[in-house]
Enzyme design. Sequence first.
Site, mmCIF file in Angstrom:
data_model
loop_
_atom_site.group_PDB
_atom_site.id
_atom_site.type_symbol
_atom_site.label_atom_id
_atom_site.label_comp_id
_atom_site.label_asym_id
_atom_site.label_seq_id
_atom_site.Cartn_x
_atom_site.Cartn_y
_atom_site.Cartn_z
ATOM 1 N N TRP A 323 -50.458 45.499 92.255
ATOM 2 C CA TRP A 323 -49.656 45.795 90.778
ATOM 3 C C TRP A 323 -48.603 46.436 91.098
ATOM 4 O O TRP A 323 -47.653 46.309 90.291
ATOM 5 C CB TRP A 323 -50.919 46.313 90.075
ATOM 6 N N HIS A 324 -48.738 47.381 91.741
ATOM 7 C CA HIS A 324 -47.472 48.334 91.968
ATOM 8 C C HIS A 324 -45.992 47.764 92.595
ATOM 9 O O HIS A 324 -45.044 48.164 92.054
ATOM 10 C CB HIS A 324 -47.617 49.772 92.801
ATOM 11 N N GLY A 325 -46.308 46.561 93.177
ATOM 12 C CA GLY A 325 -45.111 45.931 93.780
ATOM 13 C C GLY A 325 -45.288 44.887 94.832
ATOM 14 O O GLY A 325 -46.481 45.009 95.480
ATOM 15 N N PHE A 476 -42.194 49.025 88.391
ATOM 16 C CA PHE A 476 -43.464 48.272 88.514
ATOM 17 C C PHE A 476 -43.499 47.518 87.223
ATOM 18 O O PHE A 476 -44.799 46.776 87.058
ATOM 19 C CB PHE A 476 -44.361 49.168 88.802
#
Lengths: 476, 304
Positions: A323-325, A476
Amino acid sequence: MLFNSLQFALFLPVVFLVYWLLRRSLRWQNLFVVAASYLFYGWWDARFLLLIAFTSLCSYFSGLAIGRAREQGARGKAWMWANVAVNLLVLGVFKYYDFFAQSFADVFLGGQADGLLLHVVLPVGISFYTFQALSYTIDVYKGTVNATRDGVAFFAYVSFFPQLVAGPIERASSLLPQFERGRSFDYALAVDGLRQMLWGFFKKLVVADSCAVYVDKVFAAPSAYGGTTLVVAAVLFSFQIYGDFSGYSDIAIGTAKLFGIRLRRNFNVPYFSRDMAEFWRRWHISLTTWFRDYVYIPLGGSRVGSWRVVFNTLVIFLLSGFWHGANWTFLAWGLFHALLFLPLILLHRNRRYRDTVAEGRRLPNLREVGQMLLTFLLATVGWVIFRSPSIGFAFSYLGGVFQQGEYLSLLTNDYFFLPAALLLMLVVEWFNRDGAHEFARQPRNRVLRWVGYMLLIFIIVCYMQTSEMPFIYFQF
Amino acid sequence: MRNIILFVPLAVLFTLLMICLLGGTKVLRNVTYHLGHEDHLYTKVHECMEMQGVDVLFFGSSHAYRTFDPRIFAEHGVRIFNMGSSMQTPLQTEVLIRNYLDTIKPRLVVLEVHPDVMPHDGVEPAIYQVCNVPPSWKMVPMALRTRNMRVVATTAYALVHNSLSSEFRHFNEPVDVGEDHYVAGGYVERDTAYYSPVTHPSKEIVTRDLQRRALERCVGLLKGKGMPYILLEVPDTKVLLSSYTNLDCFQNDMMGYGEFYFNYMAALDDSLHFFNEDHLNQRGVELYNAYVCDSIIIPILNSL
């Protein structure tokens, strides 16, 4: 628009005044929230307003469709999945497509990905508002929230500017009703909001941005430095990311309070955790609980067989990392935390520490100090992986910790105050660890309280990093 | 609500008071007060108060105060004063014009403009200026325009310190600083040295809106006072000039502000007439000053 910019310093008072002048008409007030939020978001890049409007429209109409289906005795499953698919498709195209295309090219085309890549700019906060919009549709489908017919309130829910670009990720059950009913100005809430904003600014401008100068220097060329410097930089990055993100959350929550809106807590002194399970109950709470409620529990949670628990845990940590990247390092970071978390959950020790450390006492005992230091150390190793541009870089950085080399001193003009600022942050948060937020408890004596606020403002003015640094989580 | 309204001015006063009390101790990171600098700005602003009959007043960065030598101009019968200071951007020029133009009363003003200065944020030169120029409220808008807390905090301290302290009034700036020697009239001479040309990476000149607007205000001020002025770009080494990808655009842009001169003398040689990539050495200064004086300044002065 950044919270730490002159534009925001002018934007906020104007929006605050107009908002409360419109208090007699809920519809106009909400419409103004949407307009102000779109201005706030569009300041960065107006093109992506279309994207957030599209996400809001899809979720709004799918909510209505699910609601209508439920009235007719159906469940509206197709509408729910259609909306989830559309939102994830948008997120996938903008955030992950180039990563997968490049990875595909690396494996099958010898790295030649020129014709495959879209090179689209990642819209700020896309992961945050997409998840917020998704939670509404899923909650309507599950029946925990009624589909709203008030489109303006729904658009305000998705785009509310304080938490639009970096959370906290709100749930419809908590935020949407606040836009559906009238709000009256609450002086005590507003003052508490200002107090929380002040603390957030201290954490962002003084702690995080100052740590960033040292950290960026070391992470730019770690091989040039010895182990001590690498350890110091890793520790400072732990404080940087905490100060940056929790500082943002404090400013966001505090700003929302000025408008009579209560947002959920996003951080709860995570570095005072005694194990990794407690850490994850205190770090980025709105994301952790999102994955828990919408992924982990539907998969069976921990009330299934051991292998399934392992699978479920891996899924949520890997998803959380991803999800962060779009980078393998985020997946590795998720995997690292999954490996730390699995022994606790398999041995049923993940719920040992549901209270606050040293509850009822002023100071922790030695055992608690050791537990907190170990948890912090493990989290710091994780942050090195998180901060690294590649997994190879992370391994080489961690390997460099045991090598000798140049020492970048903290006792120079740029950093000499940093240990004192960190100490101040830790002491204040320690004594507020069971408060409503990390700067909630204040002396009853007004003179003492005001002198404290003034000292904090003075510290911010005289020690803030003067170059404008964006918040880490904006990417993000 | 009354409490909040009361708190805000109190907090501002408290912060200013603390800055004034602790600013001199060097423990406040964002208060970087320092009296005296290699550009000798302190000396210049005191010296200019006694100047009379100045023909040409120069404003600009180190490219101005290391290029225009009053001794050479005097040989050609032109009296100049050089108000250049380190990295002086139009933001700082504006303050100097407002403060000193009416005192010096030159016949012509030369605004030196440089491709490396217009993109500058103006933070460091603002700090040099607020520390070394006698306190004036005209510096406050300049400090605020930089939108930089270090400039704002240092300005607050410098305004109070320079008004009250005898250190500022009695400061004796040394004439020689390292390889630099101050020459009356605002010029700073560097011991003769030579540049070994190296290739520079390409760079684009991106003028900041902040500086563009400040330059517009400077030009507006001069026009408002009926003061003749020209813009001048001093010579740089050929290796540096060739590294700019959009020098033509920059020069076209500057032409919009007034009469603009950017004539690079072909006779200047990178390794003979410069001590670094963008500053002439004394041999270069002598050649260039004679050229500027005869071919630009004297014809303009004669036409006034």
